[in-house]
Design an enzyme around this catalytic site. Structure first.
Site, PDB file in Angstrom:
ATOM      1  N   ARG A 220     -16.486  63.508 -24.739  1.00  0.00           N
ATOM      2  CA  ARG A 220     -16.771  64.058 -26.069  1.00  0.00           C
ATOM      3  C   ARG A 220     -17.373  65.443 -25.898  1.00  0.00           C
ATOM      4  O   ARG A 220     -18.042  65.729 -24.919  1.00  0.00           O
ATOM      5  CB  ARG A 220     -17.786  63.184 -26.804  1.00  0.00           C
ATOM      6  CG  ARG A 220     -17.204  61.942 -27.416  1.00  0.00           C
ATOM      7  CD  ARG A 220     -18.239  61.181 -28.196  1.00  0.00           C
ATOM      8  NE  ARG A 220     -19.279  60.643 -27.351  1.00  0.00           N
ATOM      9  CZ  ARG A 220     -20.496  61.147 -27.213  1.00  0.00           C
ATOM     10  NH1 ARG A 220     -20.857  62.219 -27.897  1.00  0.00           N
ATOM     11  NH2 ARG A 220     -21.358  60.589 -26.410  1.00  0.00           N
TER      12      ARG A 220
ATOM     13  N   SER B 255     -25.911  54.613 -20.780  1.00  0.00           N
ATOM     14  CA  SER B 255     -27.214  54.092 -20.351  1.00  0.00           C
ATOM     15  C   SER B 255     -27.244  52.569 -20.275  1.00  0.00           C
ATOM     16  O   SER B 255     -28.313  51.983 -20.179  1.00  0.00           O
ATOM     17  CB  SER B 255     -28.320  54.547 -21.306  1.00  0.00           C
ATOM     18  OG  SER B 255     -28.481  55.932 -21.266  1.00  0.00           O
TER      19      SER B 255
ATOM     20  N   SER C  42     -25.639  57.116 -24.779  1.00  0.00           N
ATOM     21  CA  SER C  42     -24.355  57.021 -24.072  1.00  0.00           C
ATOM     22  C   SER C  42     -24.576  56.924 -22.567  1.00  0.00           C
ATOM     23  O   SER C  42     -25.430  57.610 -22.008  1.00  0.00           O
ATOM     24  CB  SER C  42     -23.492  58.255 -24.362  1.00  0.00           C
ATOM     25  OG  SER C  42     -23.212  58.323 -25.726  1.00  0.00           O
TER      26      SER C  42
ATOM     27  N   LYS D 220     -25.288  49.994 -22.350  1.00  0.00           N
ATOM     28  CA  LYS D 220     -24.977  49.058 -23.447  1.00  0.00           C
ATOM     29  C   LYS D 220     -23.866  48.091 -23.044  1.00  0.00           C
ATOM     30  O   LYS D 220     -23.997  46.883 -23.235  1.00  0.00           O
ATOM     31  CB  LYS D 220     -24.530  49.812 -24.717  1.00  0.00           C
ATOM     32  CG  LYS D 220     -25.624  50.580 -25.406  1.00  0.00           C
ATOM     33  CD  LYS D 220     -25.111  51.283 -26.658  1.00  0.00           C
ATOM     34  CE  LYS D 220     -24.012  52.283 -26.385  1.00  0.00           C
ATOM     35  NZ  LYS D 220     -24.379  53.380 -25.497  1.00  0.00           N
ATOM     36  N   THR D 221     -22.765  48.636 -22.489  1.00  0.00           N
ATOM     37  CA  THR D 221     -21.643  47.762 -22.131  1.00  0.00           C
ATOM     38  C   THR D 221     -22.088  46.739 -21.100  1.00  0.00           C
ATOM     39  O   THR D 221     -21.792  45.548 -21.211  1.00  0.00           O
ATOM     40  CB  THR D 221     -20.463  48.597 -21.588  1.00  0.00           C
ATOM     41  OG1 THR D 221     -20.063  49.512 -22.604  1.00  0.00           O
ATOM     42  CG2 THR D 221     -19.289  47.721 -21.211  1.00  0.00           C
TER      43      THR D 221
ATOM     44  N   TYR E 191     -29.205  44.952 -14.347  1.00  0.00           N
ATOM     45  CA  TYR E 191     -27.972  44.207 -14.607  1.00  0.00           C
ATOM     46  C   TYR E 191     -28.256  42.786 -15.106  1.00  0.00           C
ATOM     47  O   TYR E 191     -29.002  42.609 -16.053  1.00  0.00           O
ATOM     48  CB  TYR E 191     -27.056  44.241 -13.374  1.00  0.00           C
ATOM     49  CG  TYR E 191     -26.604  45.668 -13.069  1.00  0.00           C
ATOM     50  CD1 TYR E 191     -25.677  46.309 -13.880  1.00  0.00           C
ATOM     51  CD2 TYR E 191     -27.142  46.386 -11.993  1.00  0.00           C
ATOM     52  CE1 TYR E 191     -25.271  47.613 -13.630  1.00  0.00           C
ATOM     53  CE2 TYR E 191     -26.727  47.695 -11.732  1.00  0.00           C
ATOM     54  CZ  TYR E 191     -25.797  48.293 -12.560  1.00  0.00           C
ATOM     55  OH  TYR E 191     -25.398  49.578 -12.306  1.00  0.00           O
TER      56      TYR E 191
ATOM     57  N   ASN F 284     -31.616  41.518 -16.364  1.00  0.00           N
ATOM     58  CA  ASN F 284     -32.204  42.039 -17.606  1.00  0.00           C
ATOM     59  C   ASN F 284     -32.388  40.955 -18.664  1.00  0.00           C
ATOM     60  O   ASN F 284     -33.226  41.079 -19.561  1.00  0.00           O
ATOM     61  CB  ASN F 284     -31.329  43.175 -18.161  1.00  0.00           C
ATOM     62  CG  ASN F 284     -31.284  44.362 -17.215  1.00  0.00           C
ATOM     63  OD1 ASN F 284     -32.165  44.508 -16.358  1.00  0.00           O
ATOM     64  ND2 ASN F 284     -30.262  45.199 -17.343  1.00  0.00           N
TER      65      ASN F 284
ATOM     66  N   ASN G  20     -16.873  59.971 -15.983  1.00  0.00           N
ATOM     67  CA  ASN G  20     -16.724  59.375 -17.313  1.00  0.00           C
ATOM     68  C   ASN G  20     -15.356  58.712 -17.473  1.00  0.00           C
ATOM     69  O   ASN G  20     -14.828  58.611 -18.575  1.00  0.00           O
ATOM     70  CB  ASN G  20     -16.933  60.453 -18.390  1.00  0.00           C
ATOM     71  CG  ASN G  20     -17.051  59.851 -19.784  1.00  0.00           C
ATOM     72  OD1 ASN G  20     -17.653  58.791 -19.970  1.00  0.00           O
ATOM     73  ND2 ASN G  20     -16.467  60.503 -20.781  1.00  0.00           N
TER      74      ASN G  20
ATOM     75  N   GLY H  49     -13.658  59.257 -27.881  1.00  0.00           N
ATOM     76  CA  GLY H  49     -14.209  59.453 -29.220  1.00  0.00           C
ATOM     77  C   GLY H  49     -13.686  60.701 -29.922  1.00  0.00           C
ATOM     78  O   GLY H  49     -13.766  60.803 -31.145  1.00  0.00           O
TER      79      GLY H  49
HETATM   80  P1  GTP Z   1     -21.194  54.519 -23.592  1.00  0.00           P
HETATM   81  O1  GTP Z   1     -19.888  53.770 -23.582  1.00  0.00           O
HETATM   82  O2  GTP Z   1     -21.044  55.933 -23.125  1.00  0.00           O
HETATM   83  O3  GTP Z   1     -21.879  54.461 -24.906  1.00  0.00           O
HETATM   84  O4  GTP Z   1     -22.128  53.873 -22.420  1.00  0.00           O
HETATM   85  P2  GTP Z   1     -22.961  52.508 -22.271  1.00  0.00           P
HETATM   86  O5  GTP Z   1     -24.314  52.628 -22.867  1.00  0.00           O
HETATM   87  O6  GTP Z   1     -22.145  51.352 -22.684  1.00  0.00           O
HETATM   88  O7  GTP Z   1     -23.195  52.467 -20.673  1.00  0.00           O
HETATM   89  P3  GTP Z   1     -22.680  51.467 -19.549  1.00  0.00           P
HETATM   90  O8  GTP Z   1     -23.066  50.043 -19.793  1.00  0.00           O
HETATM   91  O9  GTP Z   1     -21.244  51.716 -19.331  1.00  0.00           O
HETATM   92  O10 GTP Z   1     -23.525  51.951 -18.265  1.00  0.00           O
HETATM   93  C1  GTP Z   1     -23.528  53.263 -17.773  1.00  0.00           C
HETATM   94  C2  GTP Z   1     -23.942  53.286 -16.318  1.00  0.00           C
HETATM   95  O11 GTP Z   1     -25.269  52.713 -16.142  1.00  0.00           O
HETATM   96  C3  GTP Z   1     -23.001  52.496 -15.420  1.00  0.00           C
HETATM   97  O12 GTP Z   1     -22.664  53.272 -14.306  1.00  0.00           O
HETATM   98  C4  GTP Z   1     -23.820  51.272 -15.032  1.00  0.00           C
HETATM   99  O13 GTP Z   1     -23.462  50.780 -13.761  1.00  0.00           O
HETATM  100  C5  GTP Z   1     -25.275  51.745 -15.095  1.00  0.00           C
HETATM  101  N1  GTP Z   1     -26.208  50.626 -15.443  1.00  0.00           N
HETATM  102  C6  GTP Z   1     -26.064  49.781 -16.498  1.00  0.00           C
HETATM  103  N2  GTP Z   1     -27.049  48.829 -16.521  1.00  0.00           N
HETATM  104  C7  GTP Z   1     -27.863  49.091 -15.463  1.00  0.00           C
HETATM  105  C8  GTP Z   1     -29.074  48.464 -14.951  1.00  0.00           C
HETATM  106  O14 GTP Z   1     -29.594  47.475 -15.487  1.00  0.00           O
HETATM  107  N3  GTP Z   1     -29.650  49.039 -13.858  1.00  0.00           N
HETATM  108  C9  GTP Z   1     -29.105  50.143 -13.244  1.00  0.00           C
HETATM  109  N4  GTP Z   1     -29.711  50.639 -12.177  1.00  0.00           N
HETATM  110  N5  GTP Z   1     -27.945  50.751 -13.688  1.00  0.00           N
HETATM  111  C10 GTP Z   1     -27.347  50.254 -14.783  1.00  0.00           C
HETATM  112  C1  SPV Z   2     -19.951  57.399 -25.873  1.00  0.00           C
HETATM  113  O1  SPV Z   2     -19.807  58.525 -25.401  1.00  0.00           O
HETATM  114  O2  SPV Z   2     -21.043  56.971 -26.291  1.00  0.00           O
HETATM  115  C2  SPV Z   2     -18.784  56.475 -25.933  1.00  0.00           C
HETATM  116  C3  SPV Z   2     -17.488  57.004 -25.483  1.00  0.00           C
HETATM  117  O3  SPV Z   2     -18.920  55.355 -26.334  1.00  0.00           O
HETATM  118  S1  SPV Z   2     -16.640  57.885 -26.708  1.00  0.00           S
HETATM  119  O4  SPV Z   2     -15.757  56.994 -27.435  1.00  0.00           O
HETATM  120  O5  SPV Z   2     -15.843  58.920 -26.034  1.00  0.00           O
HETATM  121  O6  SPV Z   2     -17.562  58.493 -27.631  1.00  0.00           O
HETATM  122 MN    MN Z   3     -21.064  54.900 -26.851  1.00  0.00          MN
END
Ligand code: GTP
Ligand code: SPV
Ligand code: MN
Length: 616
Positions: A74, A266, A264, A268-269, A519, A522, A392, A213
């Site tokens: 984005r 951080s 983003s 969530k997924t 992970y 949590n 990304n 996005g």
């Molecule tokens: P967007 O789709 O951009 O909104 O991201 P998101 O918030 O869904 O982030 P996502 O879960 O994809 O995690 C982003 C990065 O953080 C990944 O590389 C994960 O491996 C890392 N990560 C997630 N949870 C943890 C955790 O509990 N500990 C650590 N050390 N890293 C984490």
């Molecule tokens: C984010 O950046 O928080 C996402 C990916 O979830 S995007 O759909 O590109 O905004």
């Molecule tokens: Mn997002």
């Protein structure tokens, strides 16, 4: 276009307002053909995209696509929220008057589809029959077939969904034109990209990208920016960048739902898809509802309800592996129809790889190309350390492919929300979890959410990039009004959810290791939070919330250093007092911030001062 009516008739598109909108834009964009897309067209669109080389095979029923190299994320600077009301200008929404910006972006779009197909994607951002259904309908127009494939995975797509709208006019007009990517001046003073949401006209105009996005308009542009604006304008709901999960205690049969925002990339997924740690798996089951967006409203019973408006996951690939996120791997396994974007790809074997998938990249580099399409074997020695996949890079898969998706994930009633959490990457100060029961203090905590933008080495130690409720890139109306809307919606509940701030990312100041394993572990913090809400534990009151007593945390089967645990369950009062000045400056930017929020800030500051005197 003479045969437009025939195309629309053949597709069964009967909503006359949608037909008019399609006609207007087909003329304006100069499209040669119009094709209406439904989810049932997926197999044919996949075949066509494979034949044209837009996507490549990546195993049985798996696909790979590569973006233009300057189009991989984005672009916040090019993203604008426009309305005709100057009072809609906030700090983060990049507001422009619609009369000024609409002609600019439309100027770039005019005639851009000459000789091309305009795809029409009718979609719904919510399960059919939800109380927020009238905010959920949209029709995306796009010149990009791969975007259709993504939209089919990320949203509910089909003409039936918009033929019988309660108000046939009430759909988001979402226009996407990819543009001539190599000639858009990305990142230069002559940047031609514009990602505009004309919020008071429920119109989205995105020009100059085919990525995430920027291009899948149901997701961020409609699901977050437009929805947040609609929720505020109607006074009916909140649209937030939140994950949503359920925790079932198999002993009692009770399920609690937790939603929350982390900026983003951080986590969530990862949190939403988590499984219980092995030692707790007999007793607890975690179910997945959503990983990026939640819409929240007050139900007739006075409880807060939430639903995920999306139908798929667009997840960060990096570091996804059997240990960190096994459910994500299952969700992109052969046969799922998943699409990968900008990871590394082997043209000979059709295998895919990304950093963190395995500890080391494949040893035999034959056939492997990096995310830019360059052969790994041809790399110069000085490029050897460069990542194979873009940081990304993403996977796209439908919710139904997620093995622990909740049984009721499509229930239009949504689920009752028991807890709202905020979290970001914070290397110090923020404990594992601190619970907040007061509404204004909870909203205040969300507004002061921050994540590390850079590491301490760059000399900005302690300076966070504030990201209110993780909505900074998606904010569509002024922050003061946003805070008030939160107080109003959550304040209207009779059974208020508990708030909490969580942090999985605290580090040892000396060697930098994460103090908490993160992970799947949590879940332990969330279990404590649910117990606190139910009154089964009391925790320890601190100036910034209630933290768990060590014996209250379920640590069964967990290896953690005693000192590390103690650090993440305690509050560094002096470090917090430094933070309070930054918070005040951050909040001072916002016009008309409710007095309740300022009062919450002063209460926290006074409690910290008092604690400092007591311990001095
Ligand atoms: P967007 O789709 O951009 O909104 O991201 P998101 O918030 O869904 O982030 P996502 O879960 O994809 O995690 C982003 C990065 O953080 C990944 O590389 C994960 O491996 C890392 N990560 C997630 N949870 C943890 C955790 O509990 N500990 C650590 N050390 N890293 C984490
Ligand atoms: C984010 O950046 O928080 C996402 C990916 O979830 S995007 O759909 O590109 O905004
Ligand atoms: Mn997002």
């Amino acid at each position: 276009m003479a045969d437009l009516d025939k195309s629309l008739d053949d597709a069964g598109l009967t909503n006359t307002s949608v037909r008019e909108y399609v006609r207007h834009w087909a003329d304006f964009l100069g499209a040669e053909r119009v094709e209406v897309v439904s989810a049932s067209d997926d197999a044919r669109l996949v075949e066509e995209s494979l034949a044209s080389g837009e996507i490549q095979p990546a195993g049985e029923g798996l696909y790979y696509s590569r973006s233009y190299a300057k189009d991989t994320a984005r672009s916040e600077e090019r993203t604008i929220v426009a309305t005709s009301r100057p009072q809609d200008e906030g700090v983060y929404n990049n507001w422009r008057h619609s009369d000024e910006i609409r002609p600019v972006v439309e100027g770039h779009m005019q005639g851009a589809l000459a000789g091309k197909t305009m795809y029409v994607i009718p979609y719904l951002m919510a399960p059919l029959g939800s109380p927020l259904e009238r905010f959920a309908a949209g029709v995306q127009l796009t010149d990009n077939r791969t975007v259709c494939l993504h939209m089919i995975r990320m949203a509910r797509v089909g003409v039936d969904l918009i033929n019988h709208l309660a108000d046939p006019e009430m759909f988001v007009r979402a226009v996407h034109v990819t543009g001539d990517l190599p000639n858009l001046g990305q990142g230069t003073p002559h940047d031609k990209r514009y990602f505009v949401t004309v919020a008071d006209e429920r119109t989205i105009l995105h020009f100059g990208s085919s990525y995430g996005g920027n291009a899948l308009l149901g997701k961020i542009a409609h699901g977050l920016r437009q929805a947040a604006y609609d929720g505020w304008a109607s006074r009916e709901f909140l649209g937030e960048q939140f994950m949503l999960l359920g925790i079932t205690d198999k002993e009692t049969g009770e399920t609690h739902h937790v939603c929350g925002g982390f900026p983003s990339a951080s986590g969530k997924t990862n949190l939403a898809m988590t499984l219980a740690p092995d030692a707790l798996g007999e007793r607890y089951h975690v179910s997945f509802y959503g990983d990026d967006i939640a819409w929240l409203w007050v139900g007739e019973d006075g409880c807060l309800y939430g639903l995920n408006p999306e139908n798929g996951v667009f997840g960060v690939a990096k570091d996804t592996n059997e240990k960190t996120n096994p459910t994500a791997l299952e969700a992109v396994a052969p046969g799922t129809g998943a699409l990968f974007t900008n990871i590394a790809y082997n043209e000979d074997t059709h295998e895919v790889w990304w950093e963190g998938r395995t500890p080391n990249p494949p040893e035999d580099v034959t056939g492997w190309r990096d995310w830019k399409g360059e052969l790994i074997a041809d790399r110069n020695p000085d490029e050897a350390g460069e990542p194979w996949a873009h940081p990304n890079s993403r996977f796209t898969t439908t919710l139904a492919n997620v093995p622990n998706v909740a049984e009721d994930f499509e229930d239009p009633k949504g689920v009752k929300i028991d807890a709202i959490i905020f979290g970001g990457r914070t290397r110090d100060r923020e404990p594992l979890v601190r619970a907040i029961t007061d509404l204004a203090e909870g909203v205040y905590d969300g507004l002061t959410l921050g994540a590390e933008a850079t590491f301490a080495a760059e000399g900005v130690e302690g300076k966070l990039r504030y990201d209110p409720m993780s909505m900074r890139p998606f904010m569509s109306y002024p922050e003061g009004a946003y805070a008030q809307h939160w107080l109003d919606i959550v304040g209207a509940t009779s059974d208020q959810p508990i708030f909490a701030h969580v942090n999985w990312f605290q580090r040892d100041p000396e060697d930098g290791h994460f103090l908490w394993p993160g992970y799947r572990e949590n879940l332990r913090a969330l279990l404590w939070l649910v117990q606190l809400k139910k009154g089964e534990v009391t925790g320890r009151q601190t100036p910034v919330g209630v933290v768990p007593l060590r014996e209250e945390l379920n640590l069964e089967g967990l290896q953690i250093d005693d000192g590390d645990l103690e650090t993440i369950l305690s509050i560094d009062v002096e470090r917090w007092r430094e933070e309070m000045d930054h918070r005040r400056e951050h909040l001072e930017q916002f016009a008309d911030l409710p007095e309740e929020i300022w009062a919450a800030h002063r209460r926290v500051a006074a409690a910290l001062d008092q604690e400092a005197t007591v311990t001095a």
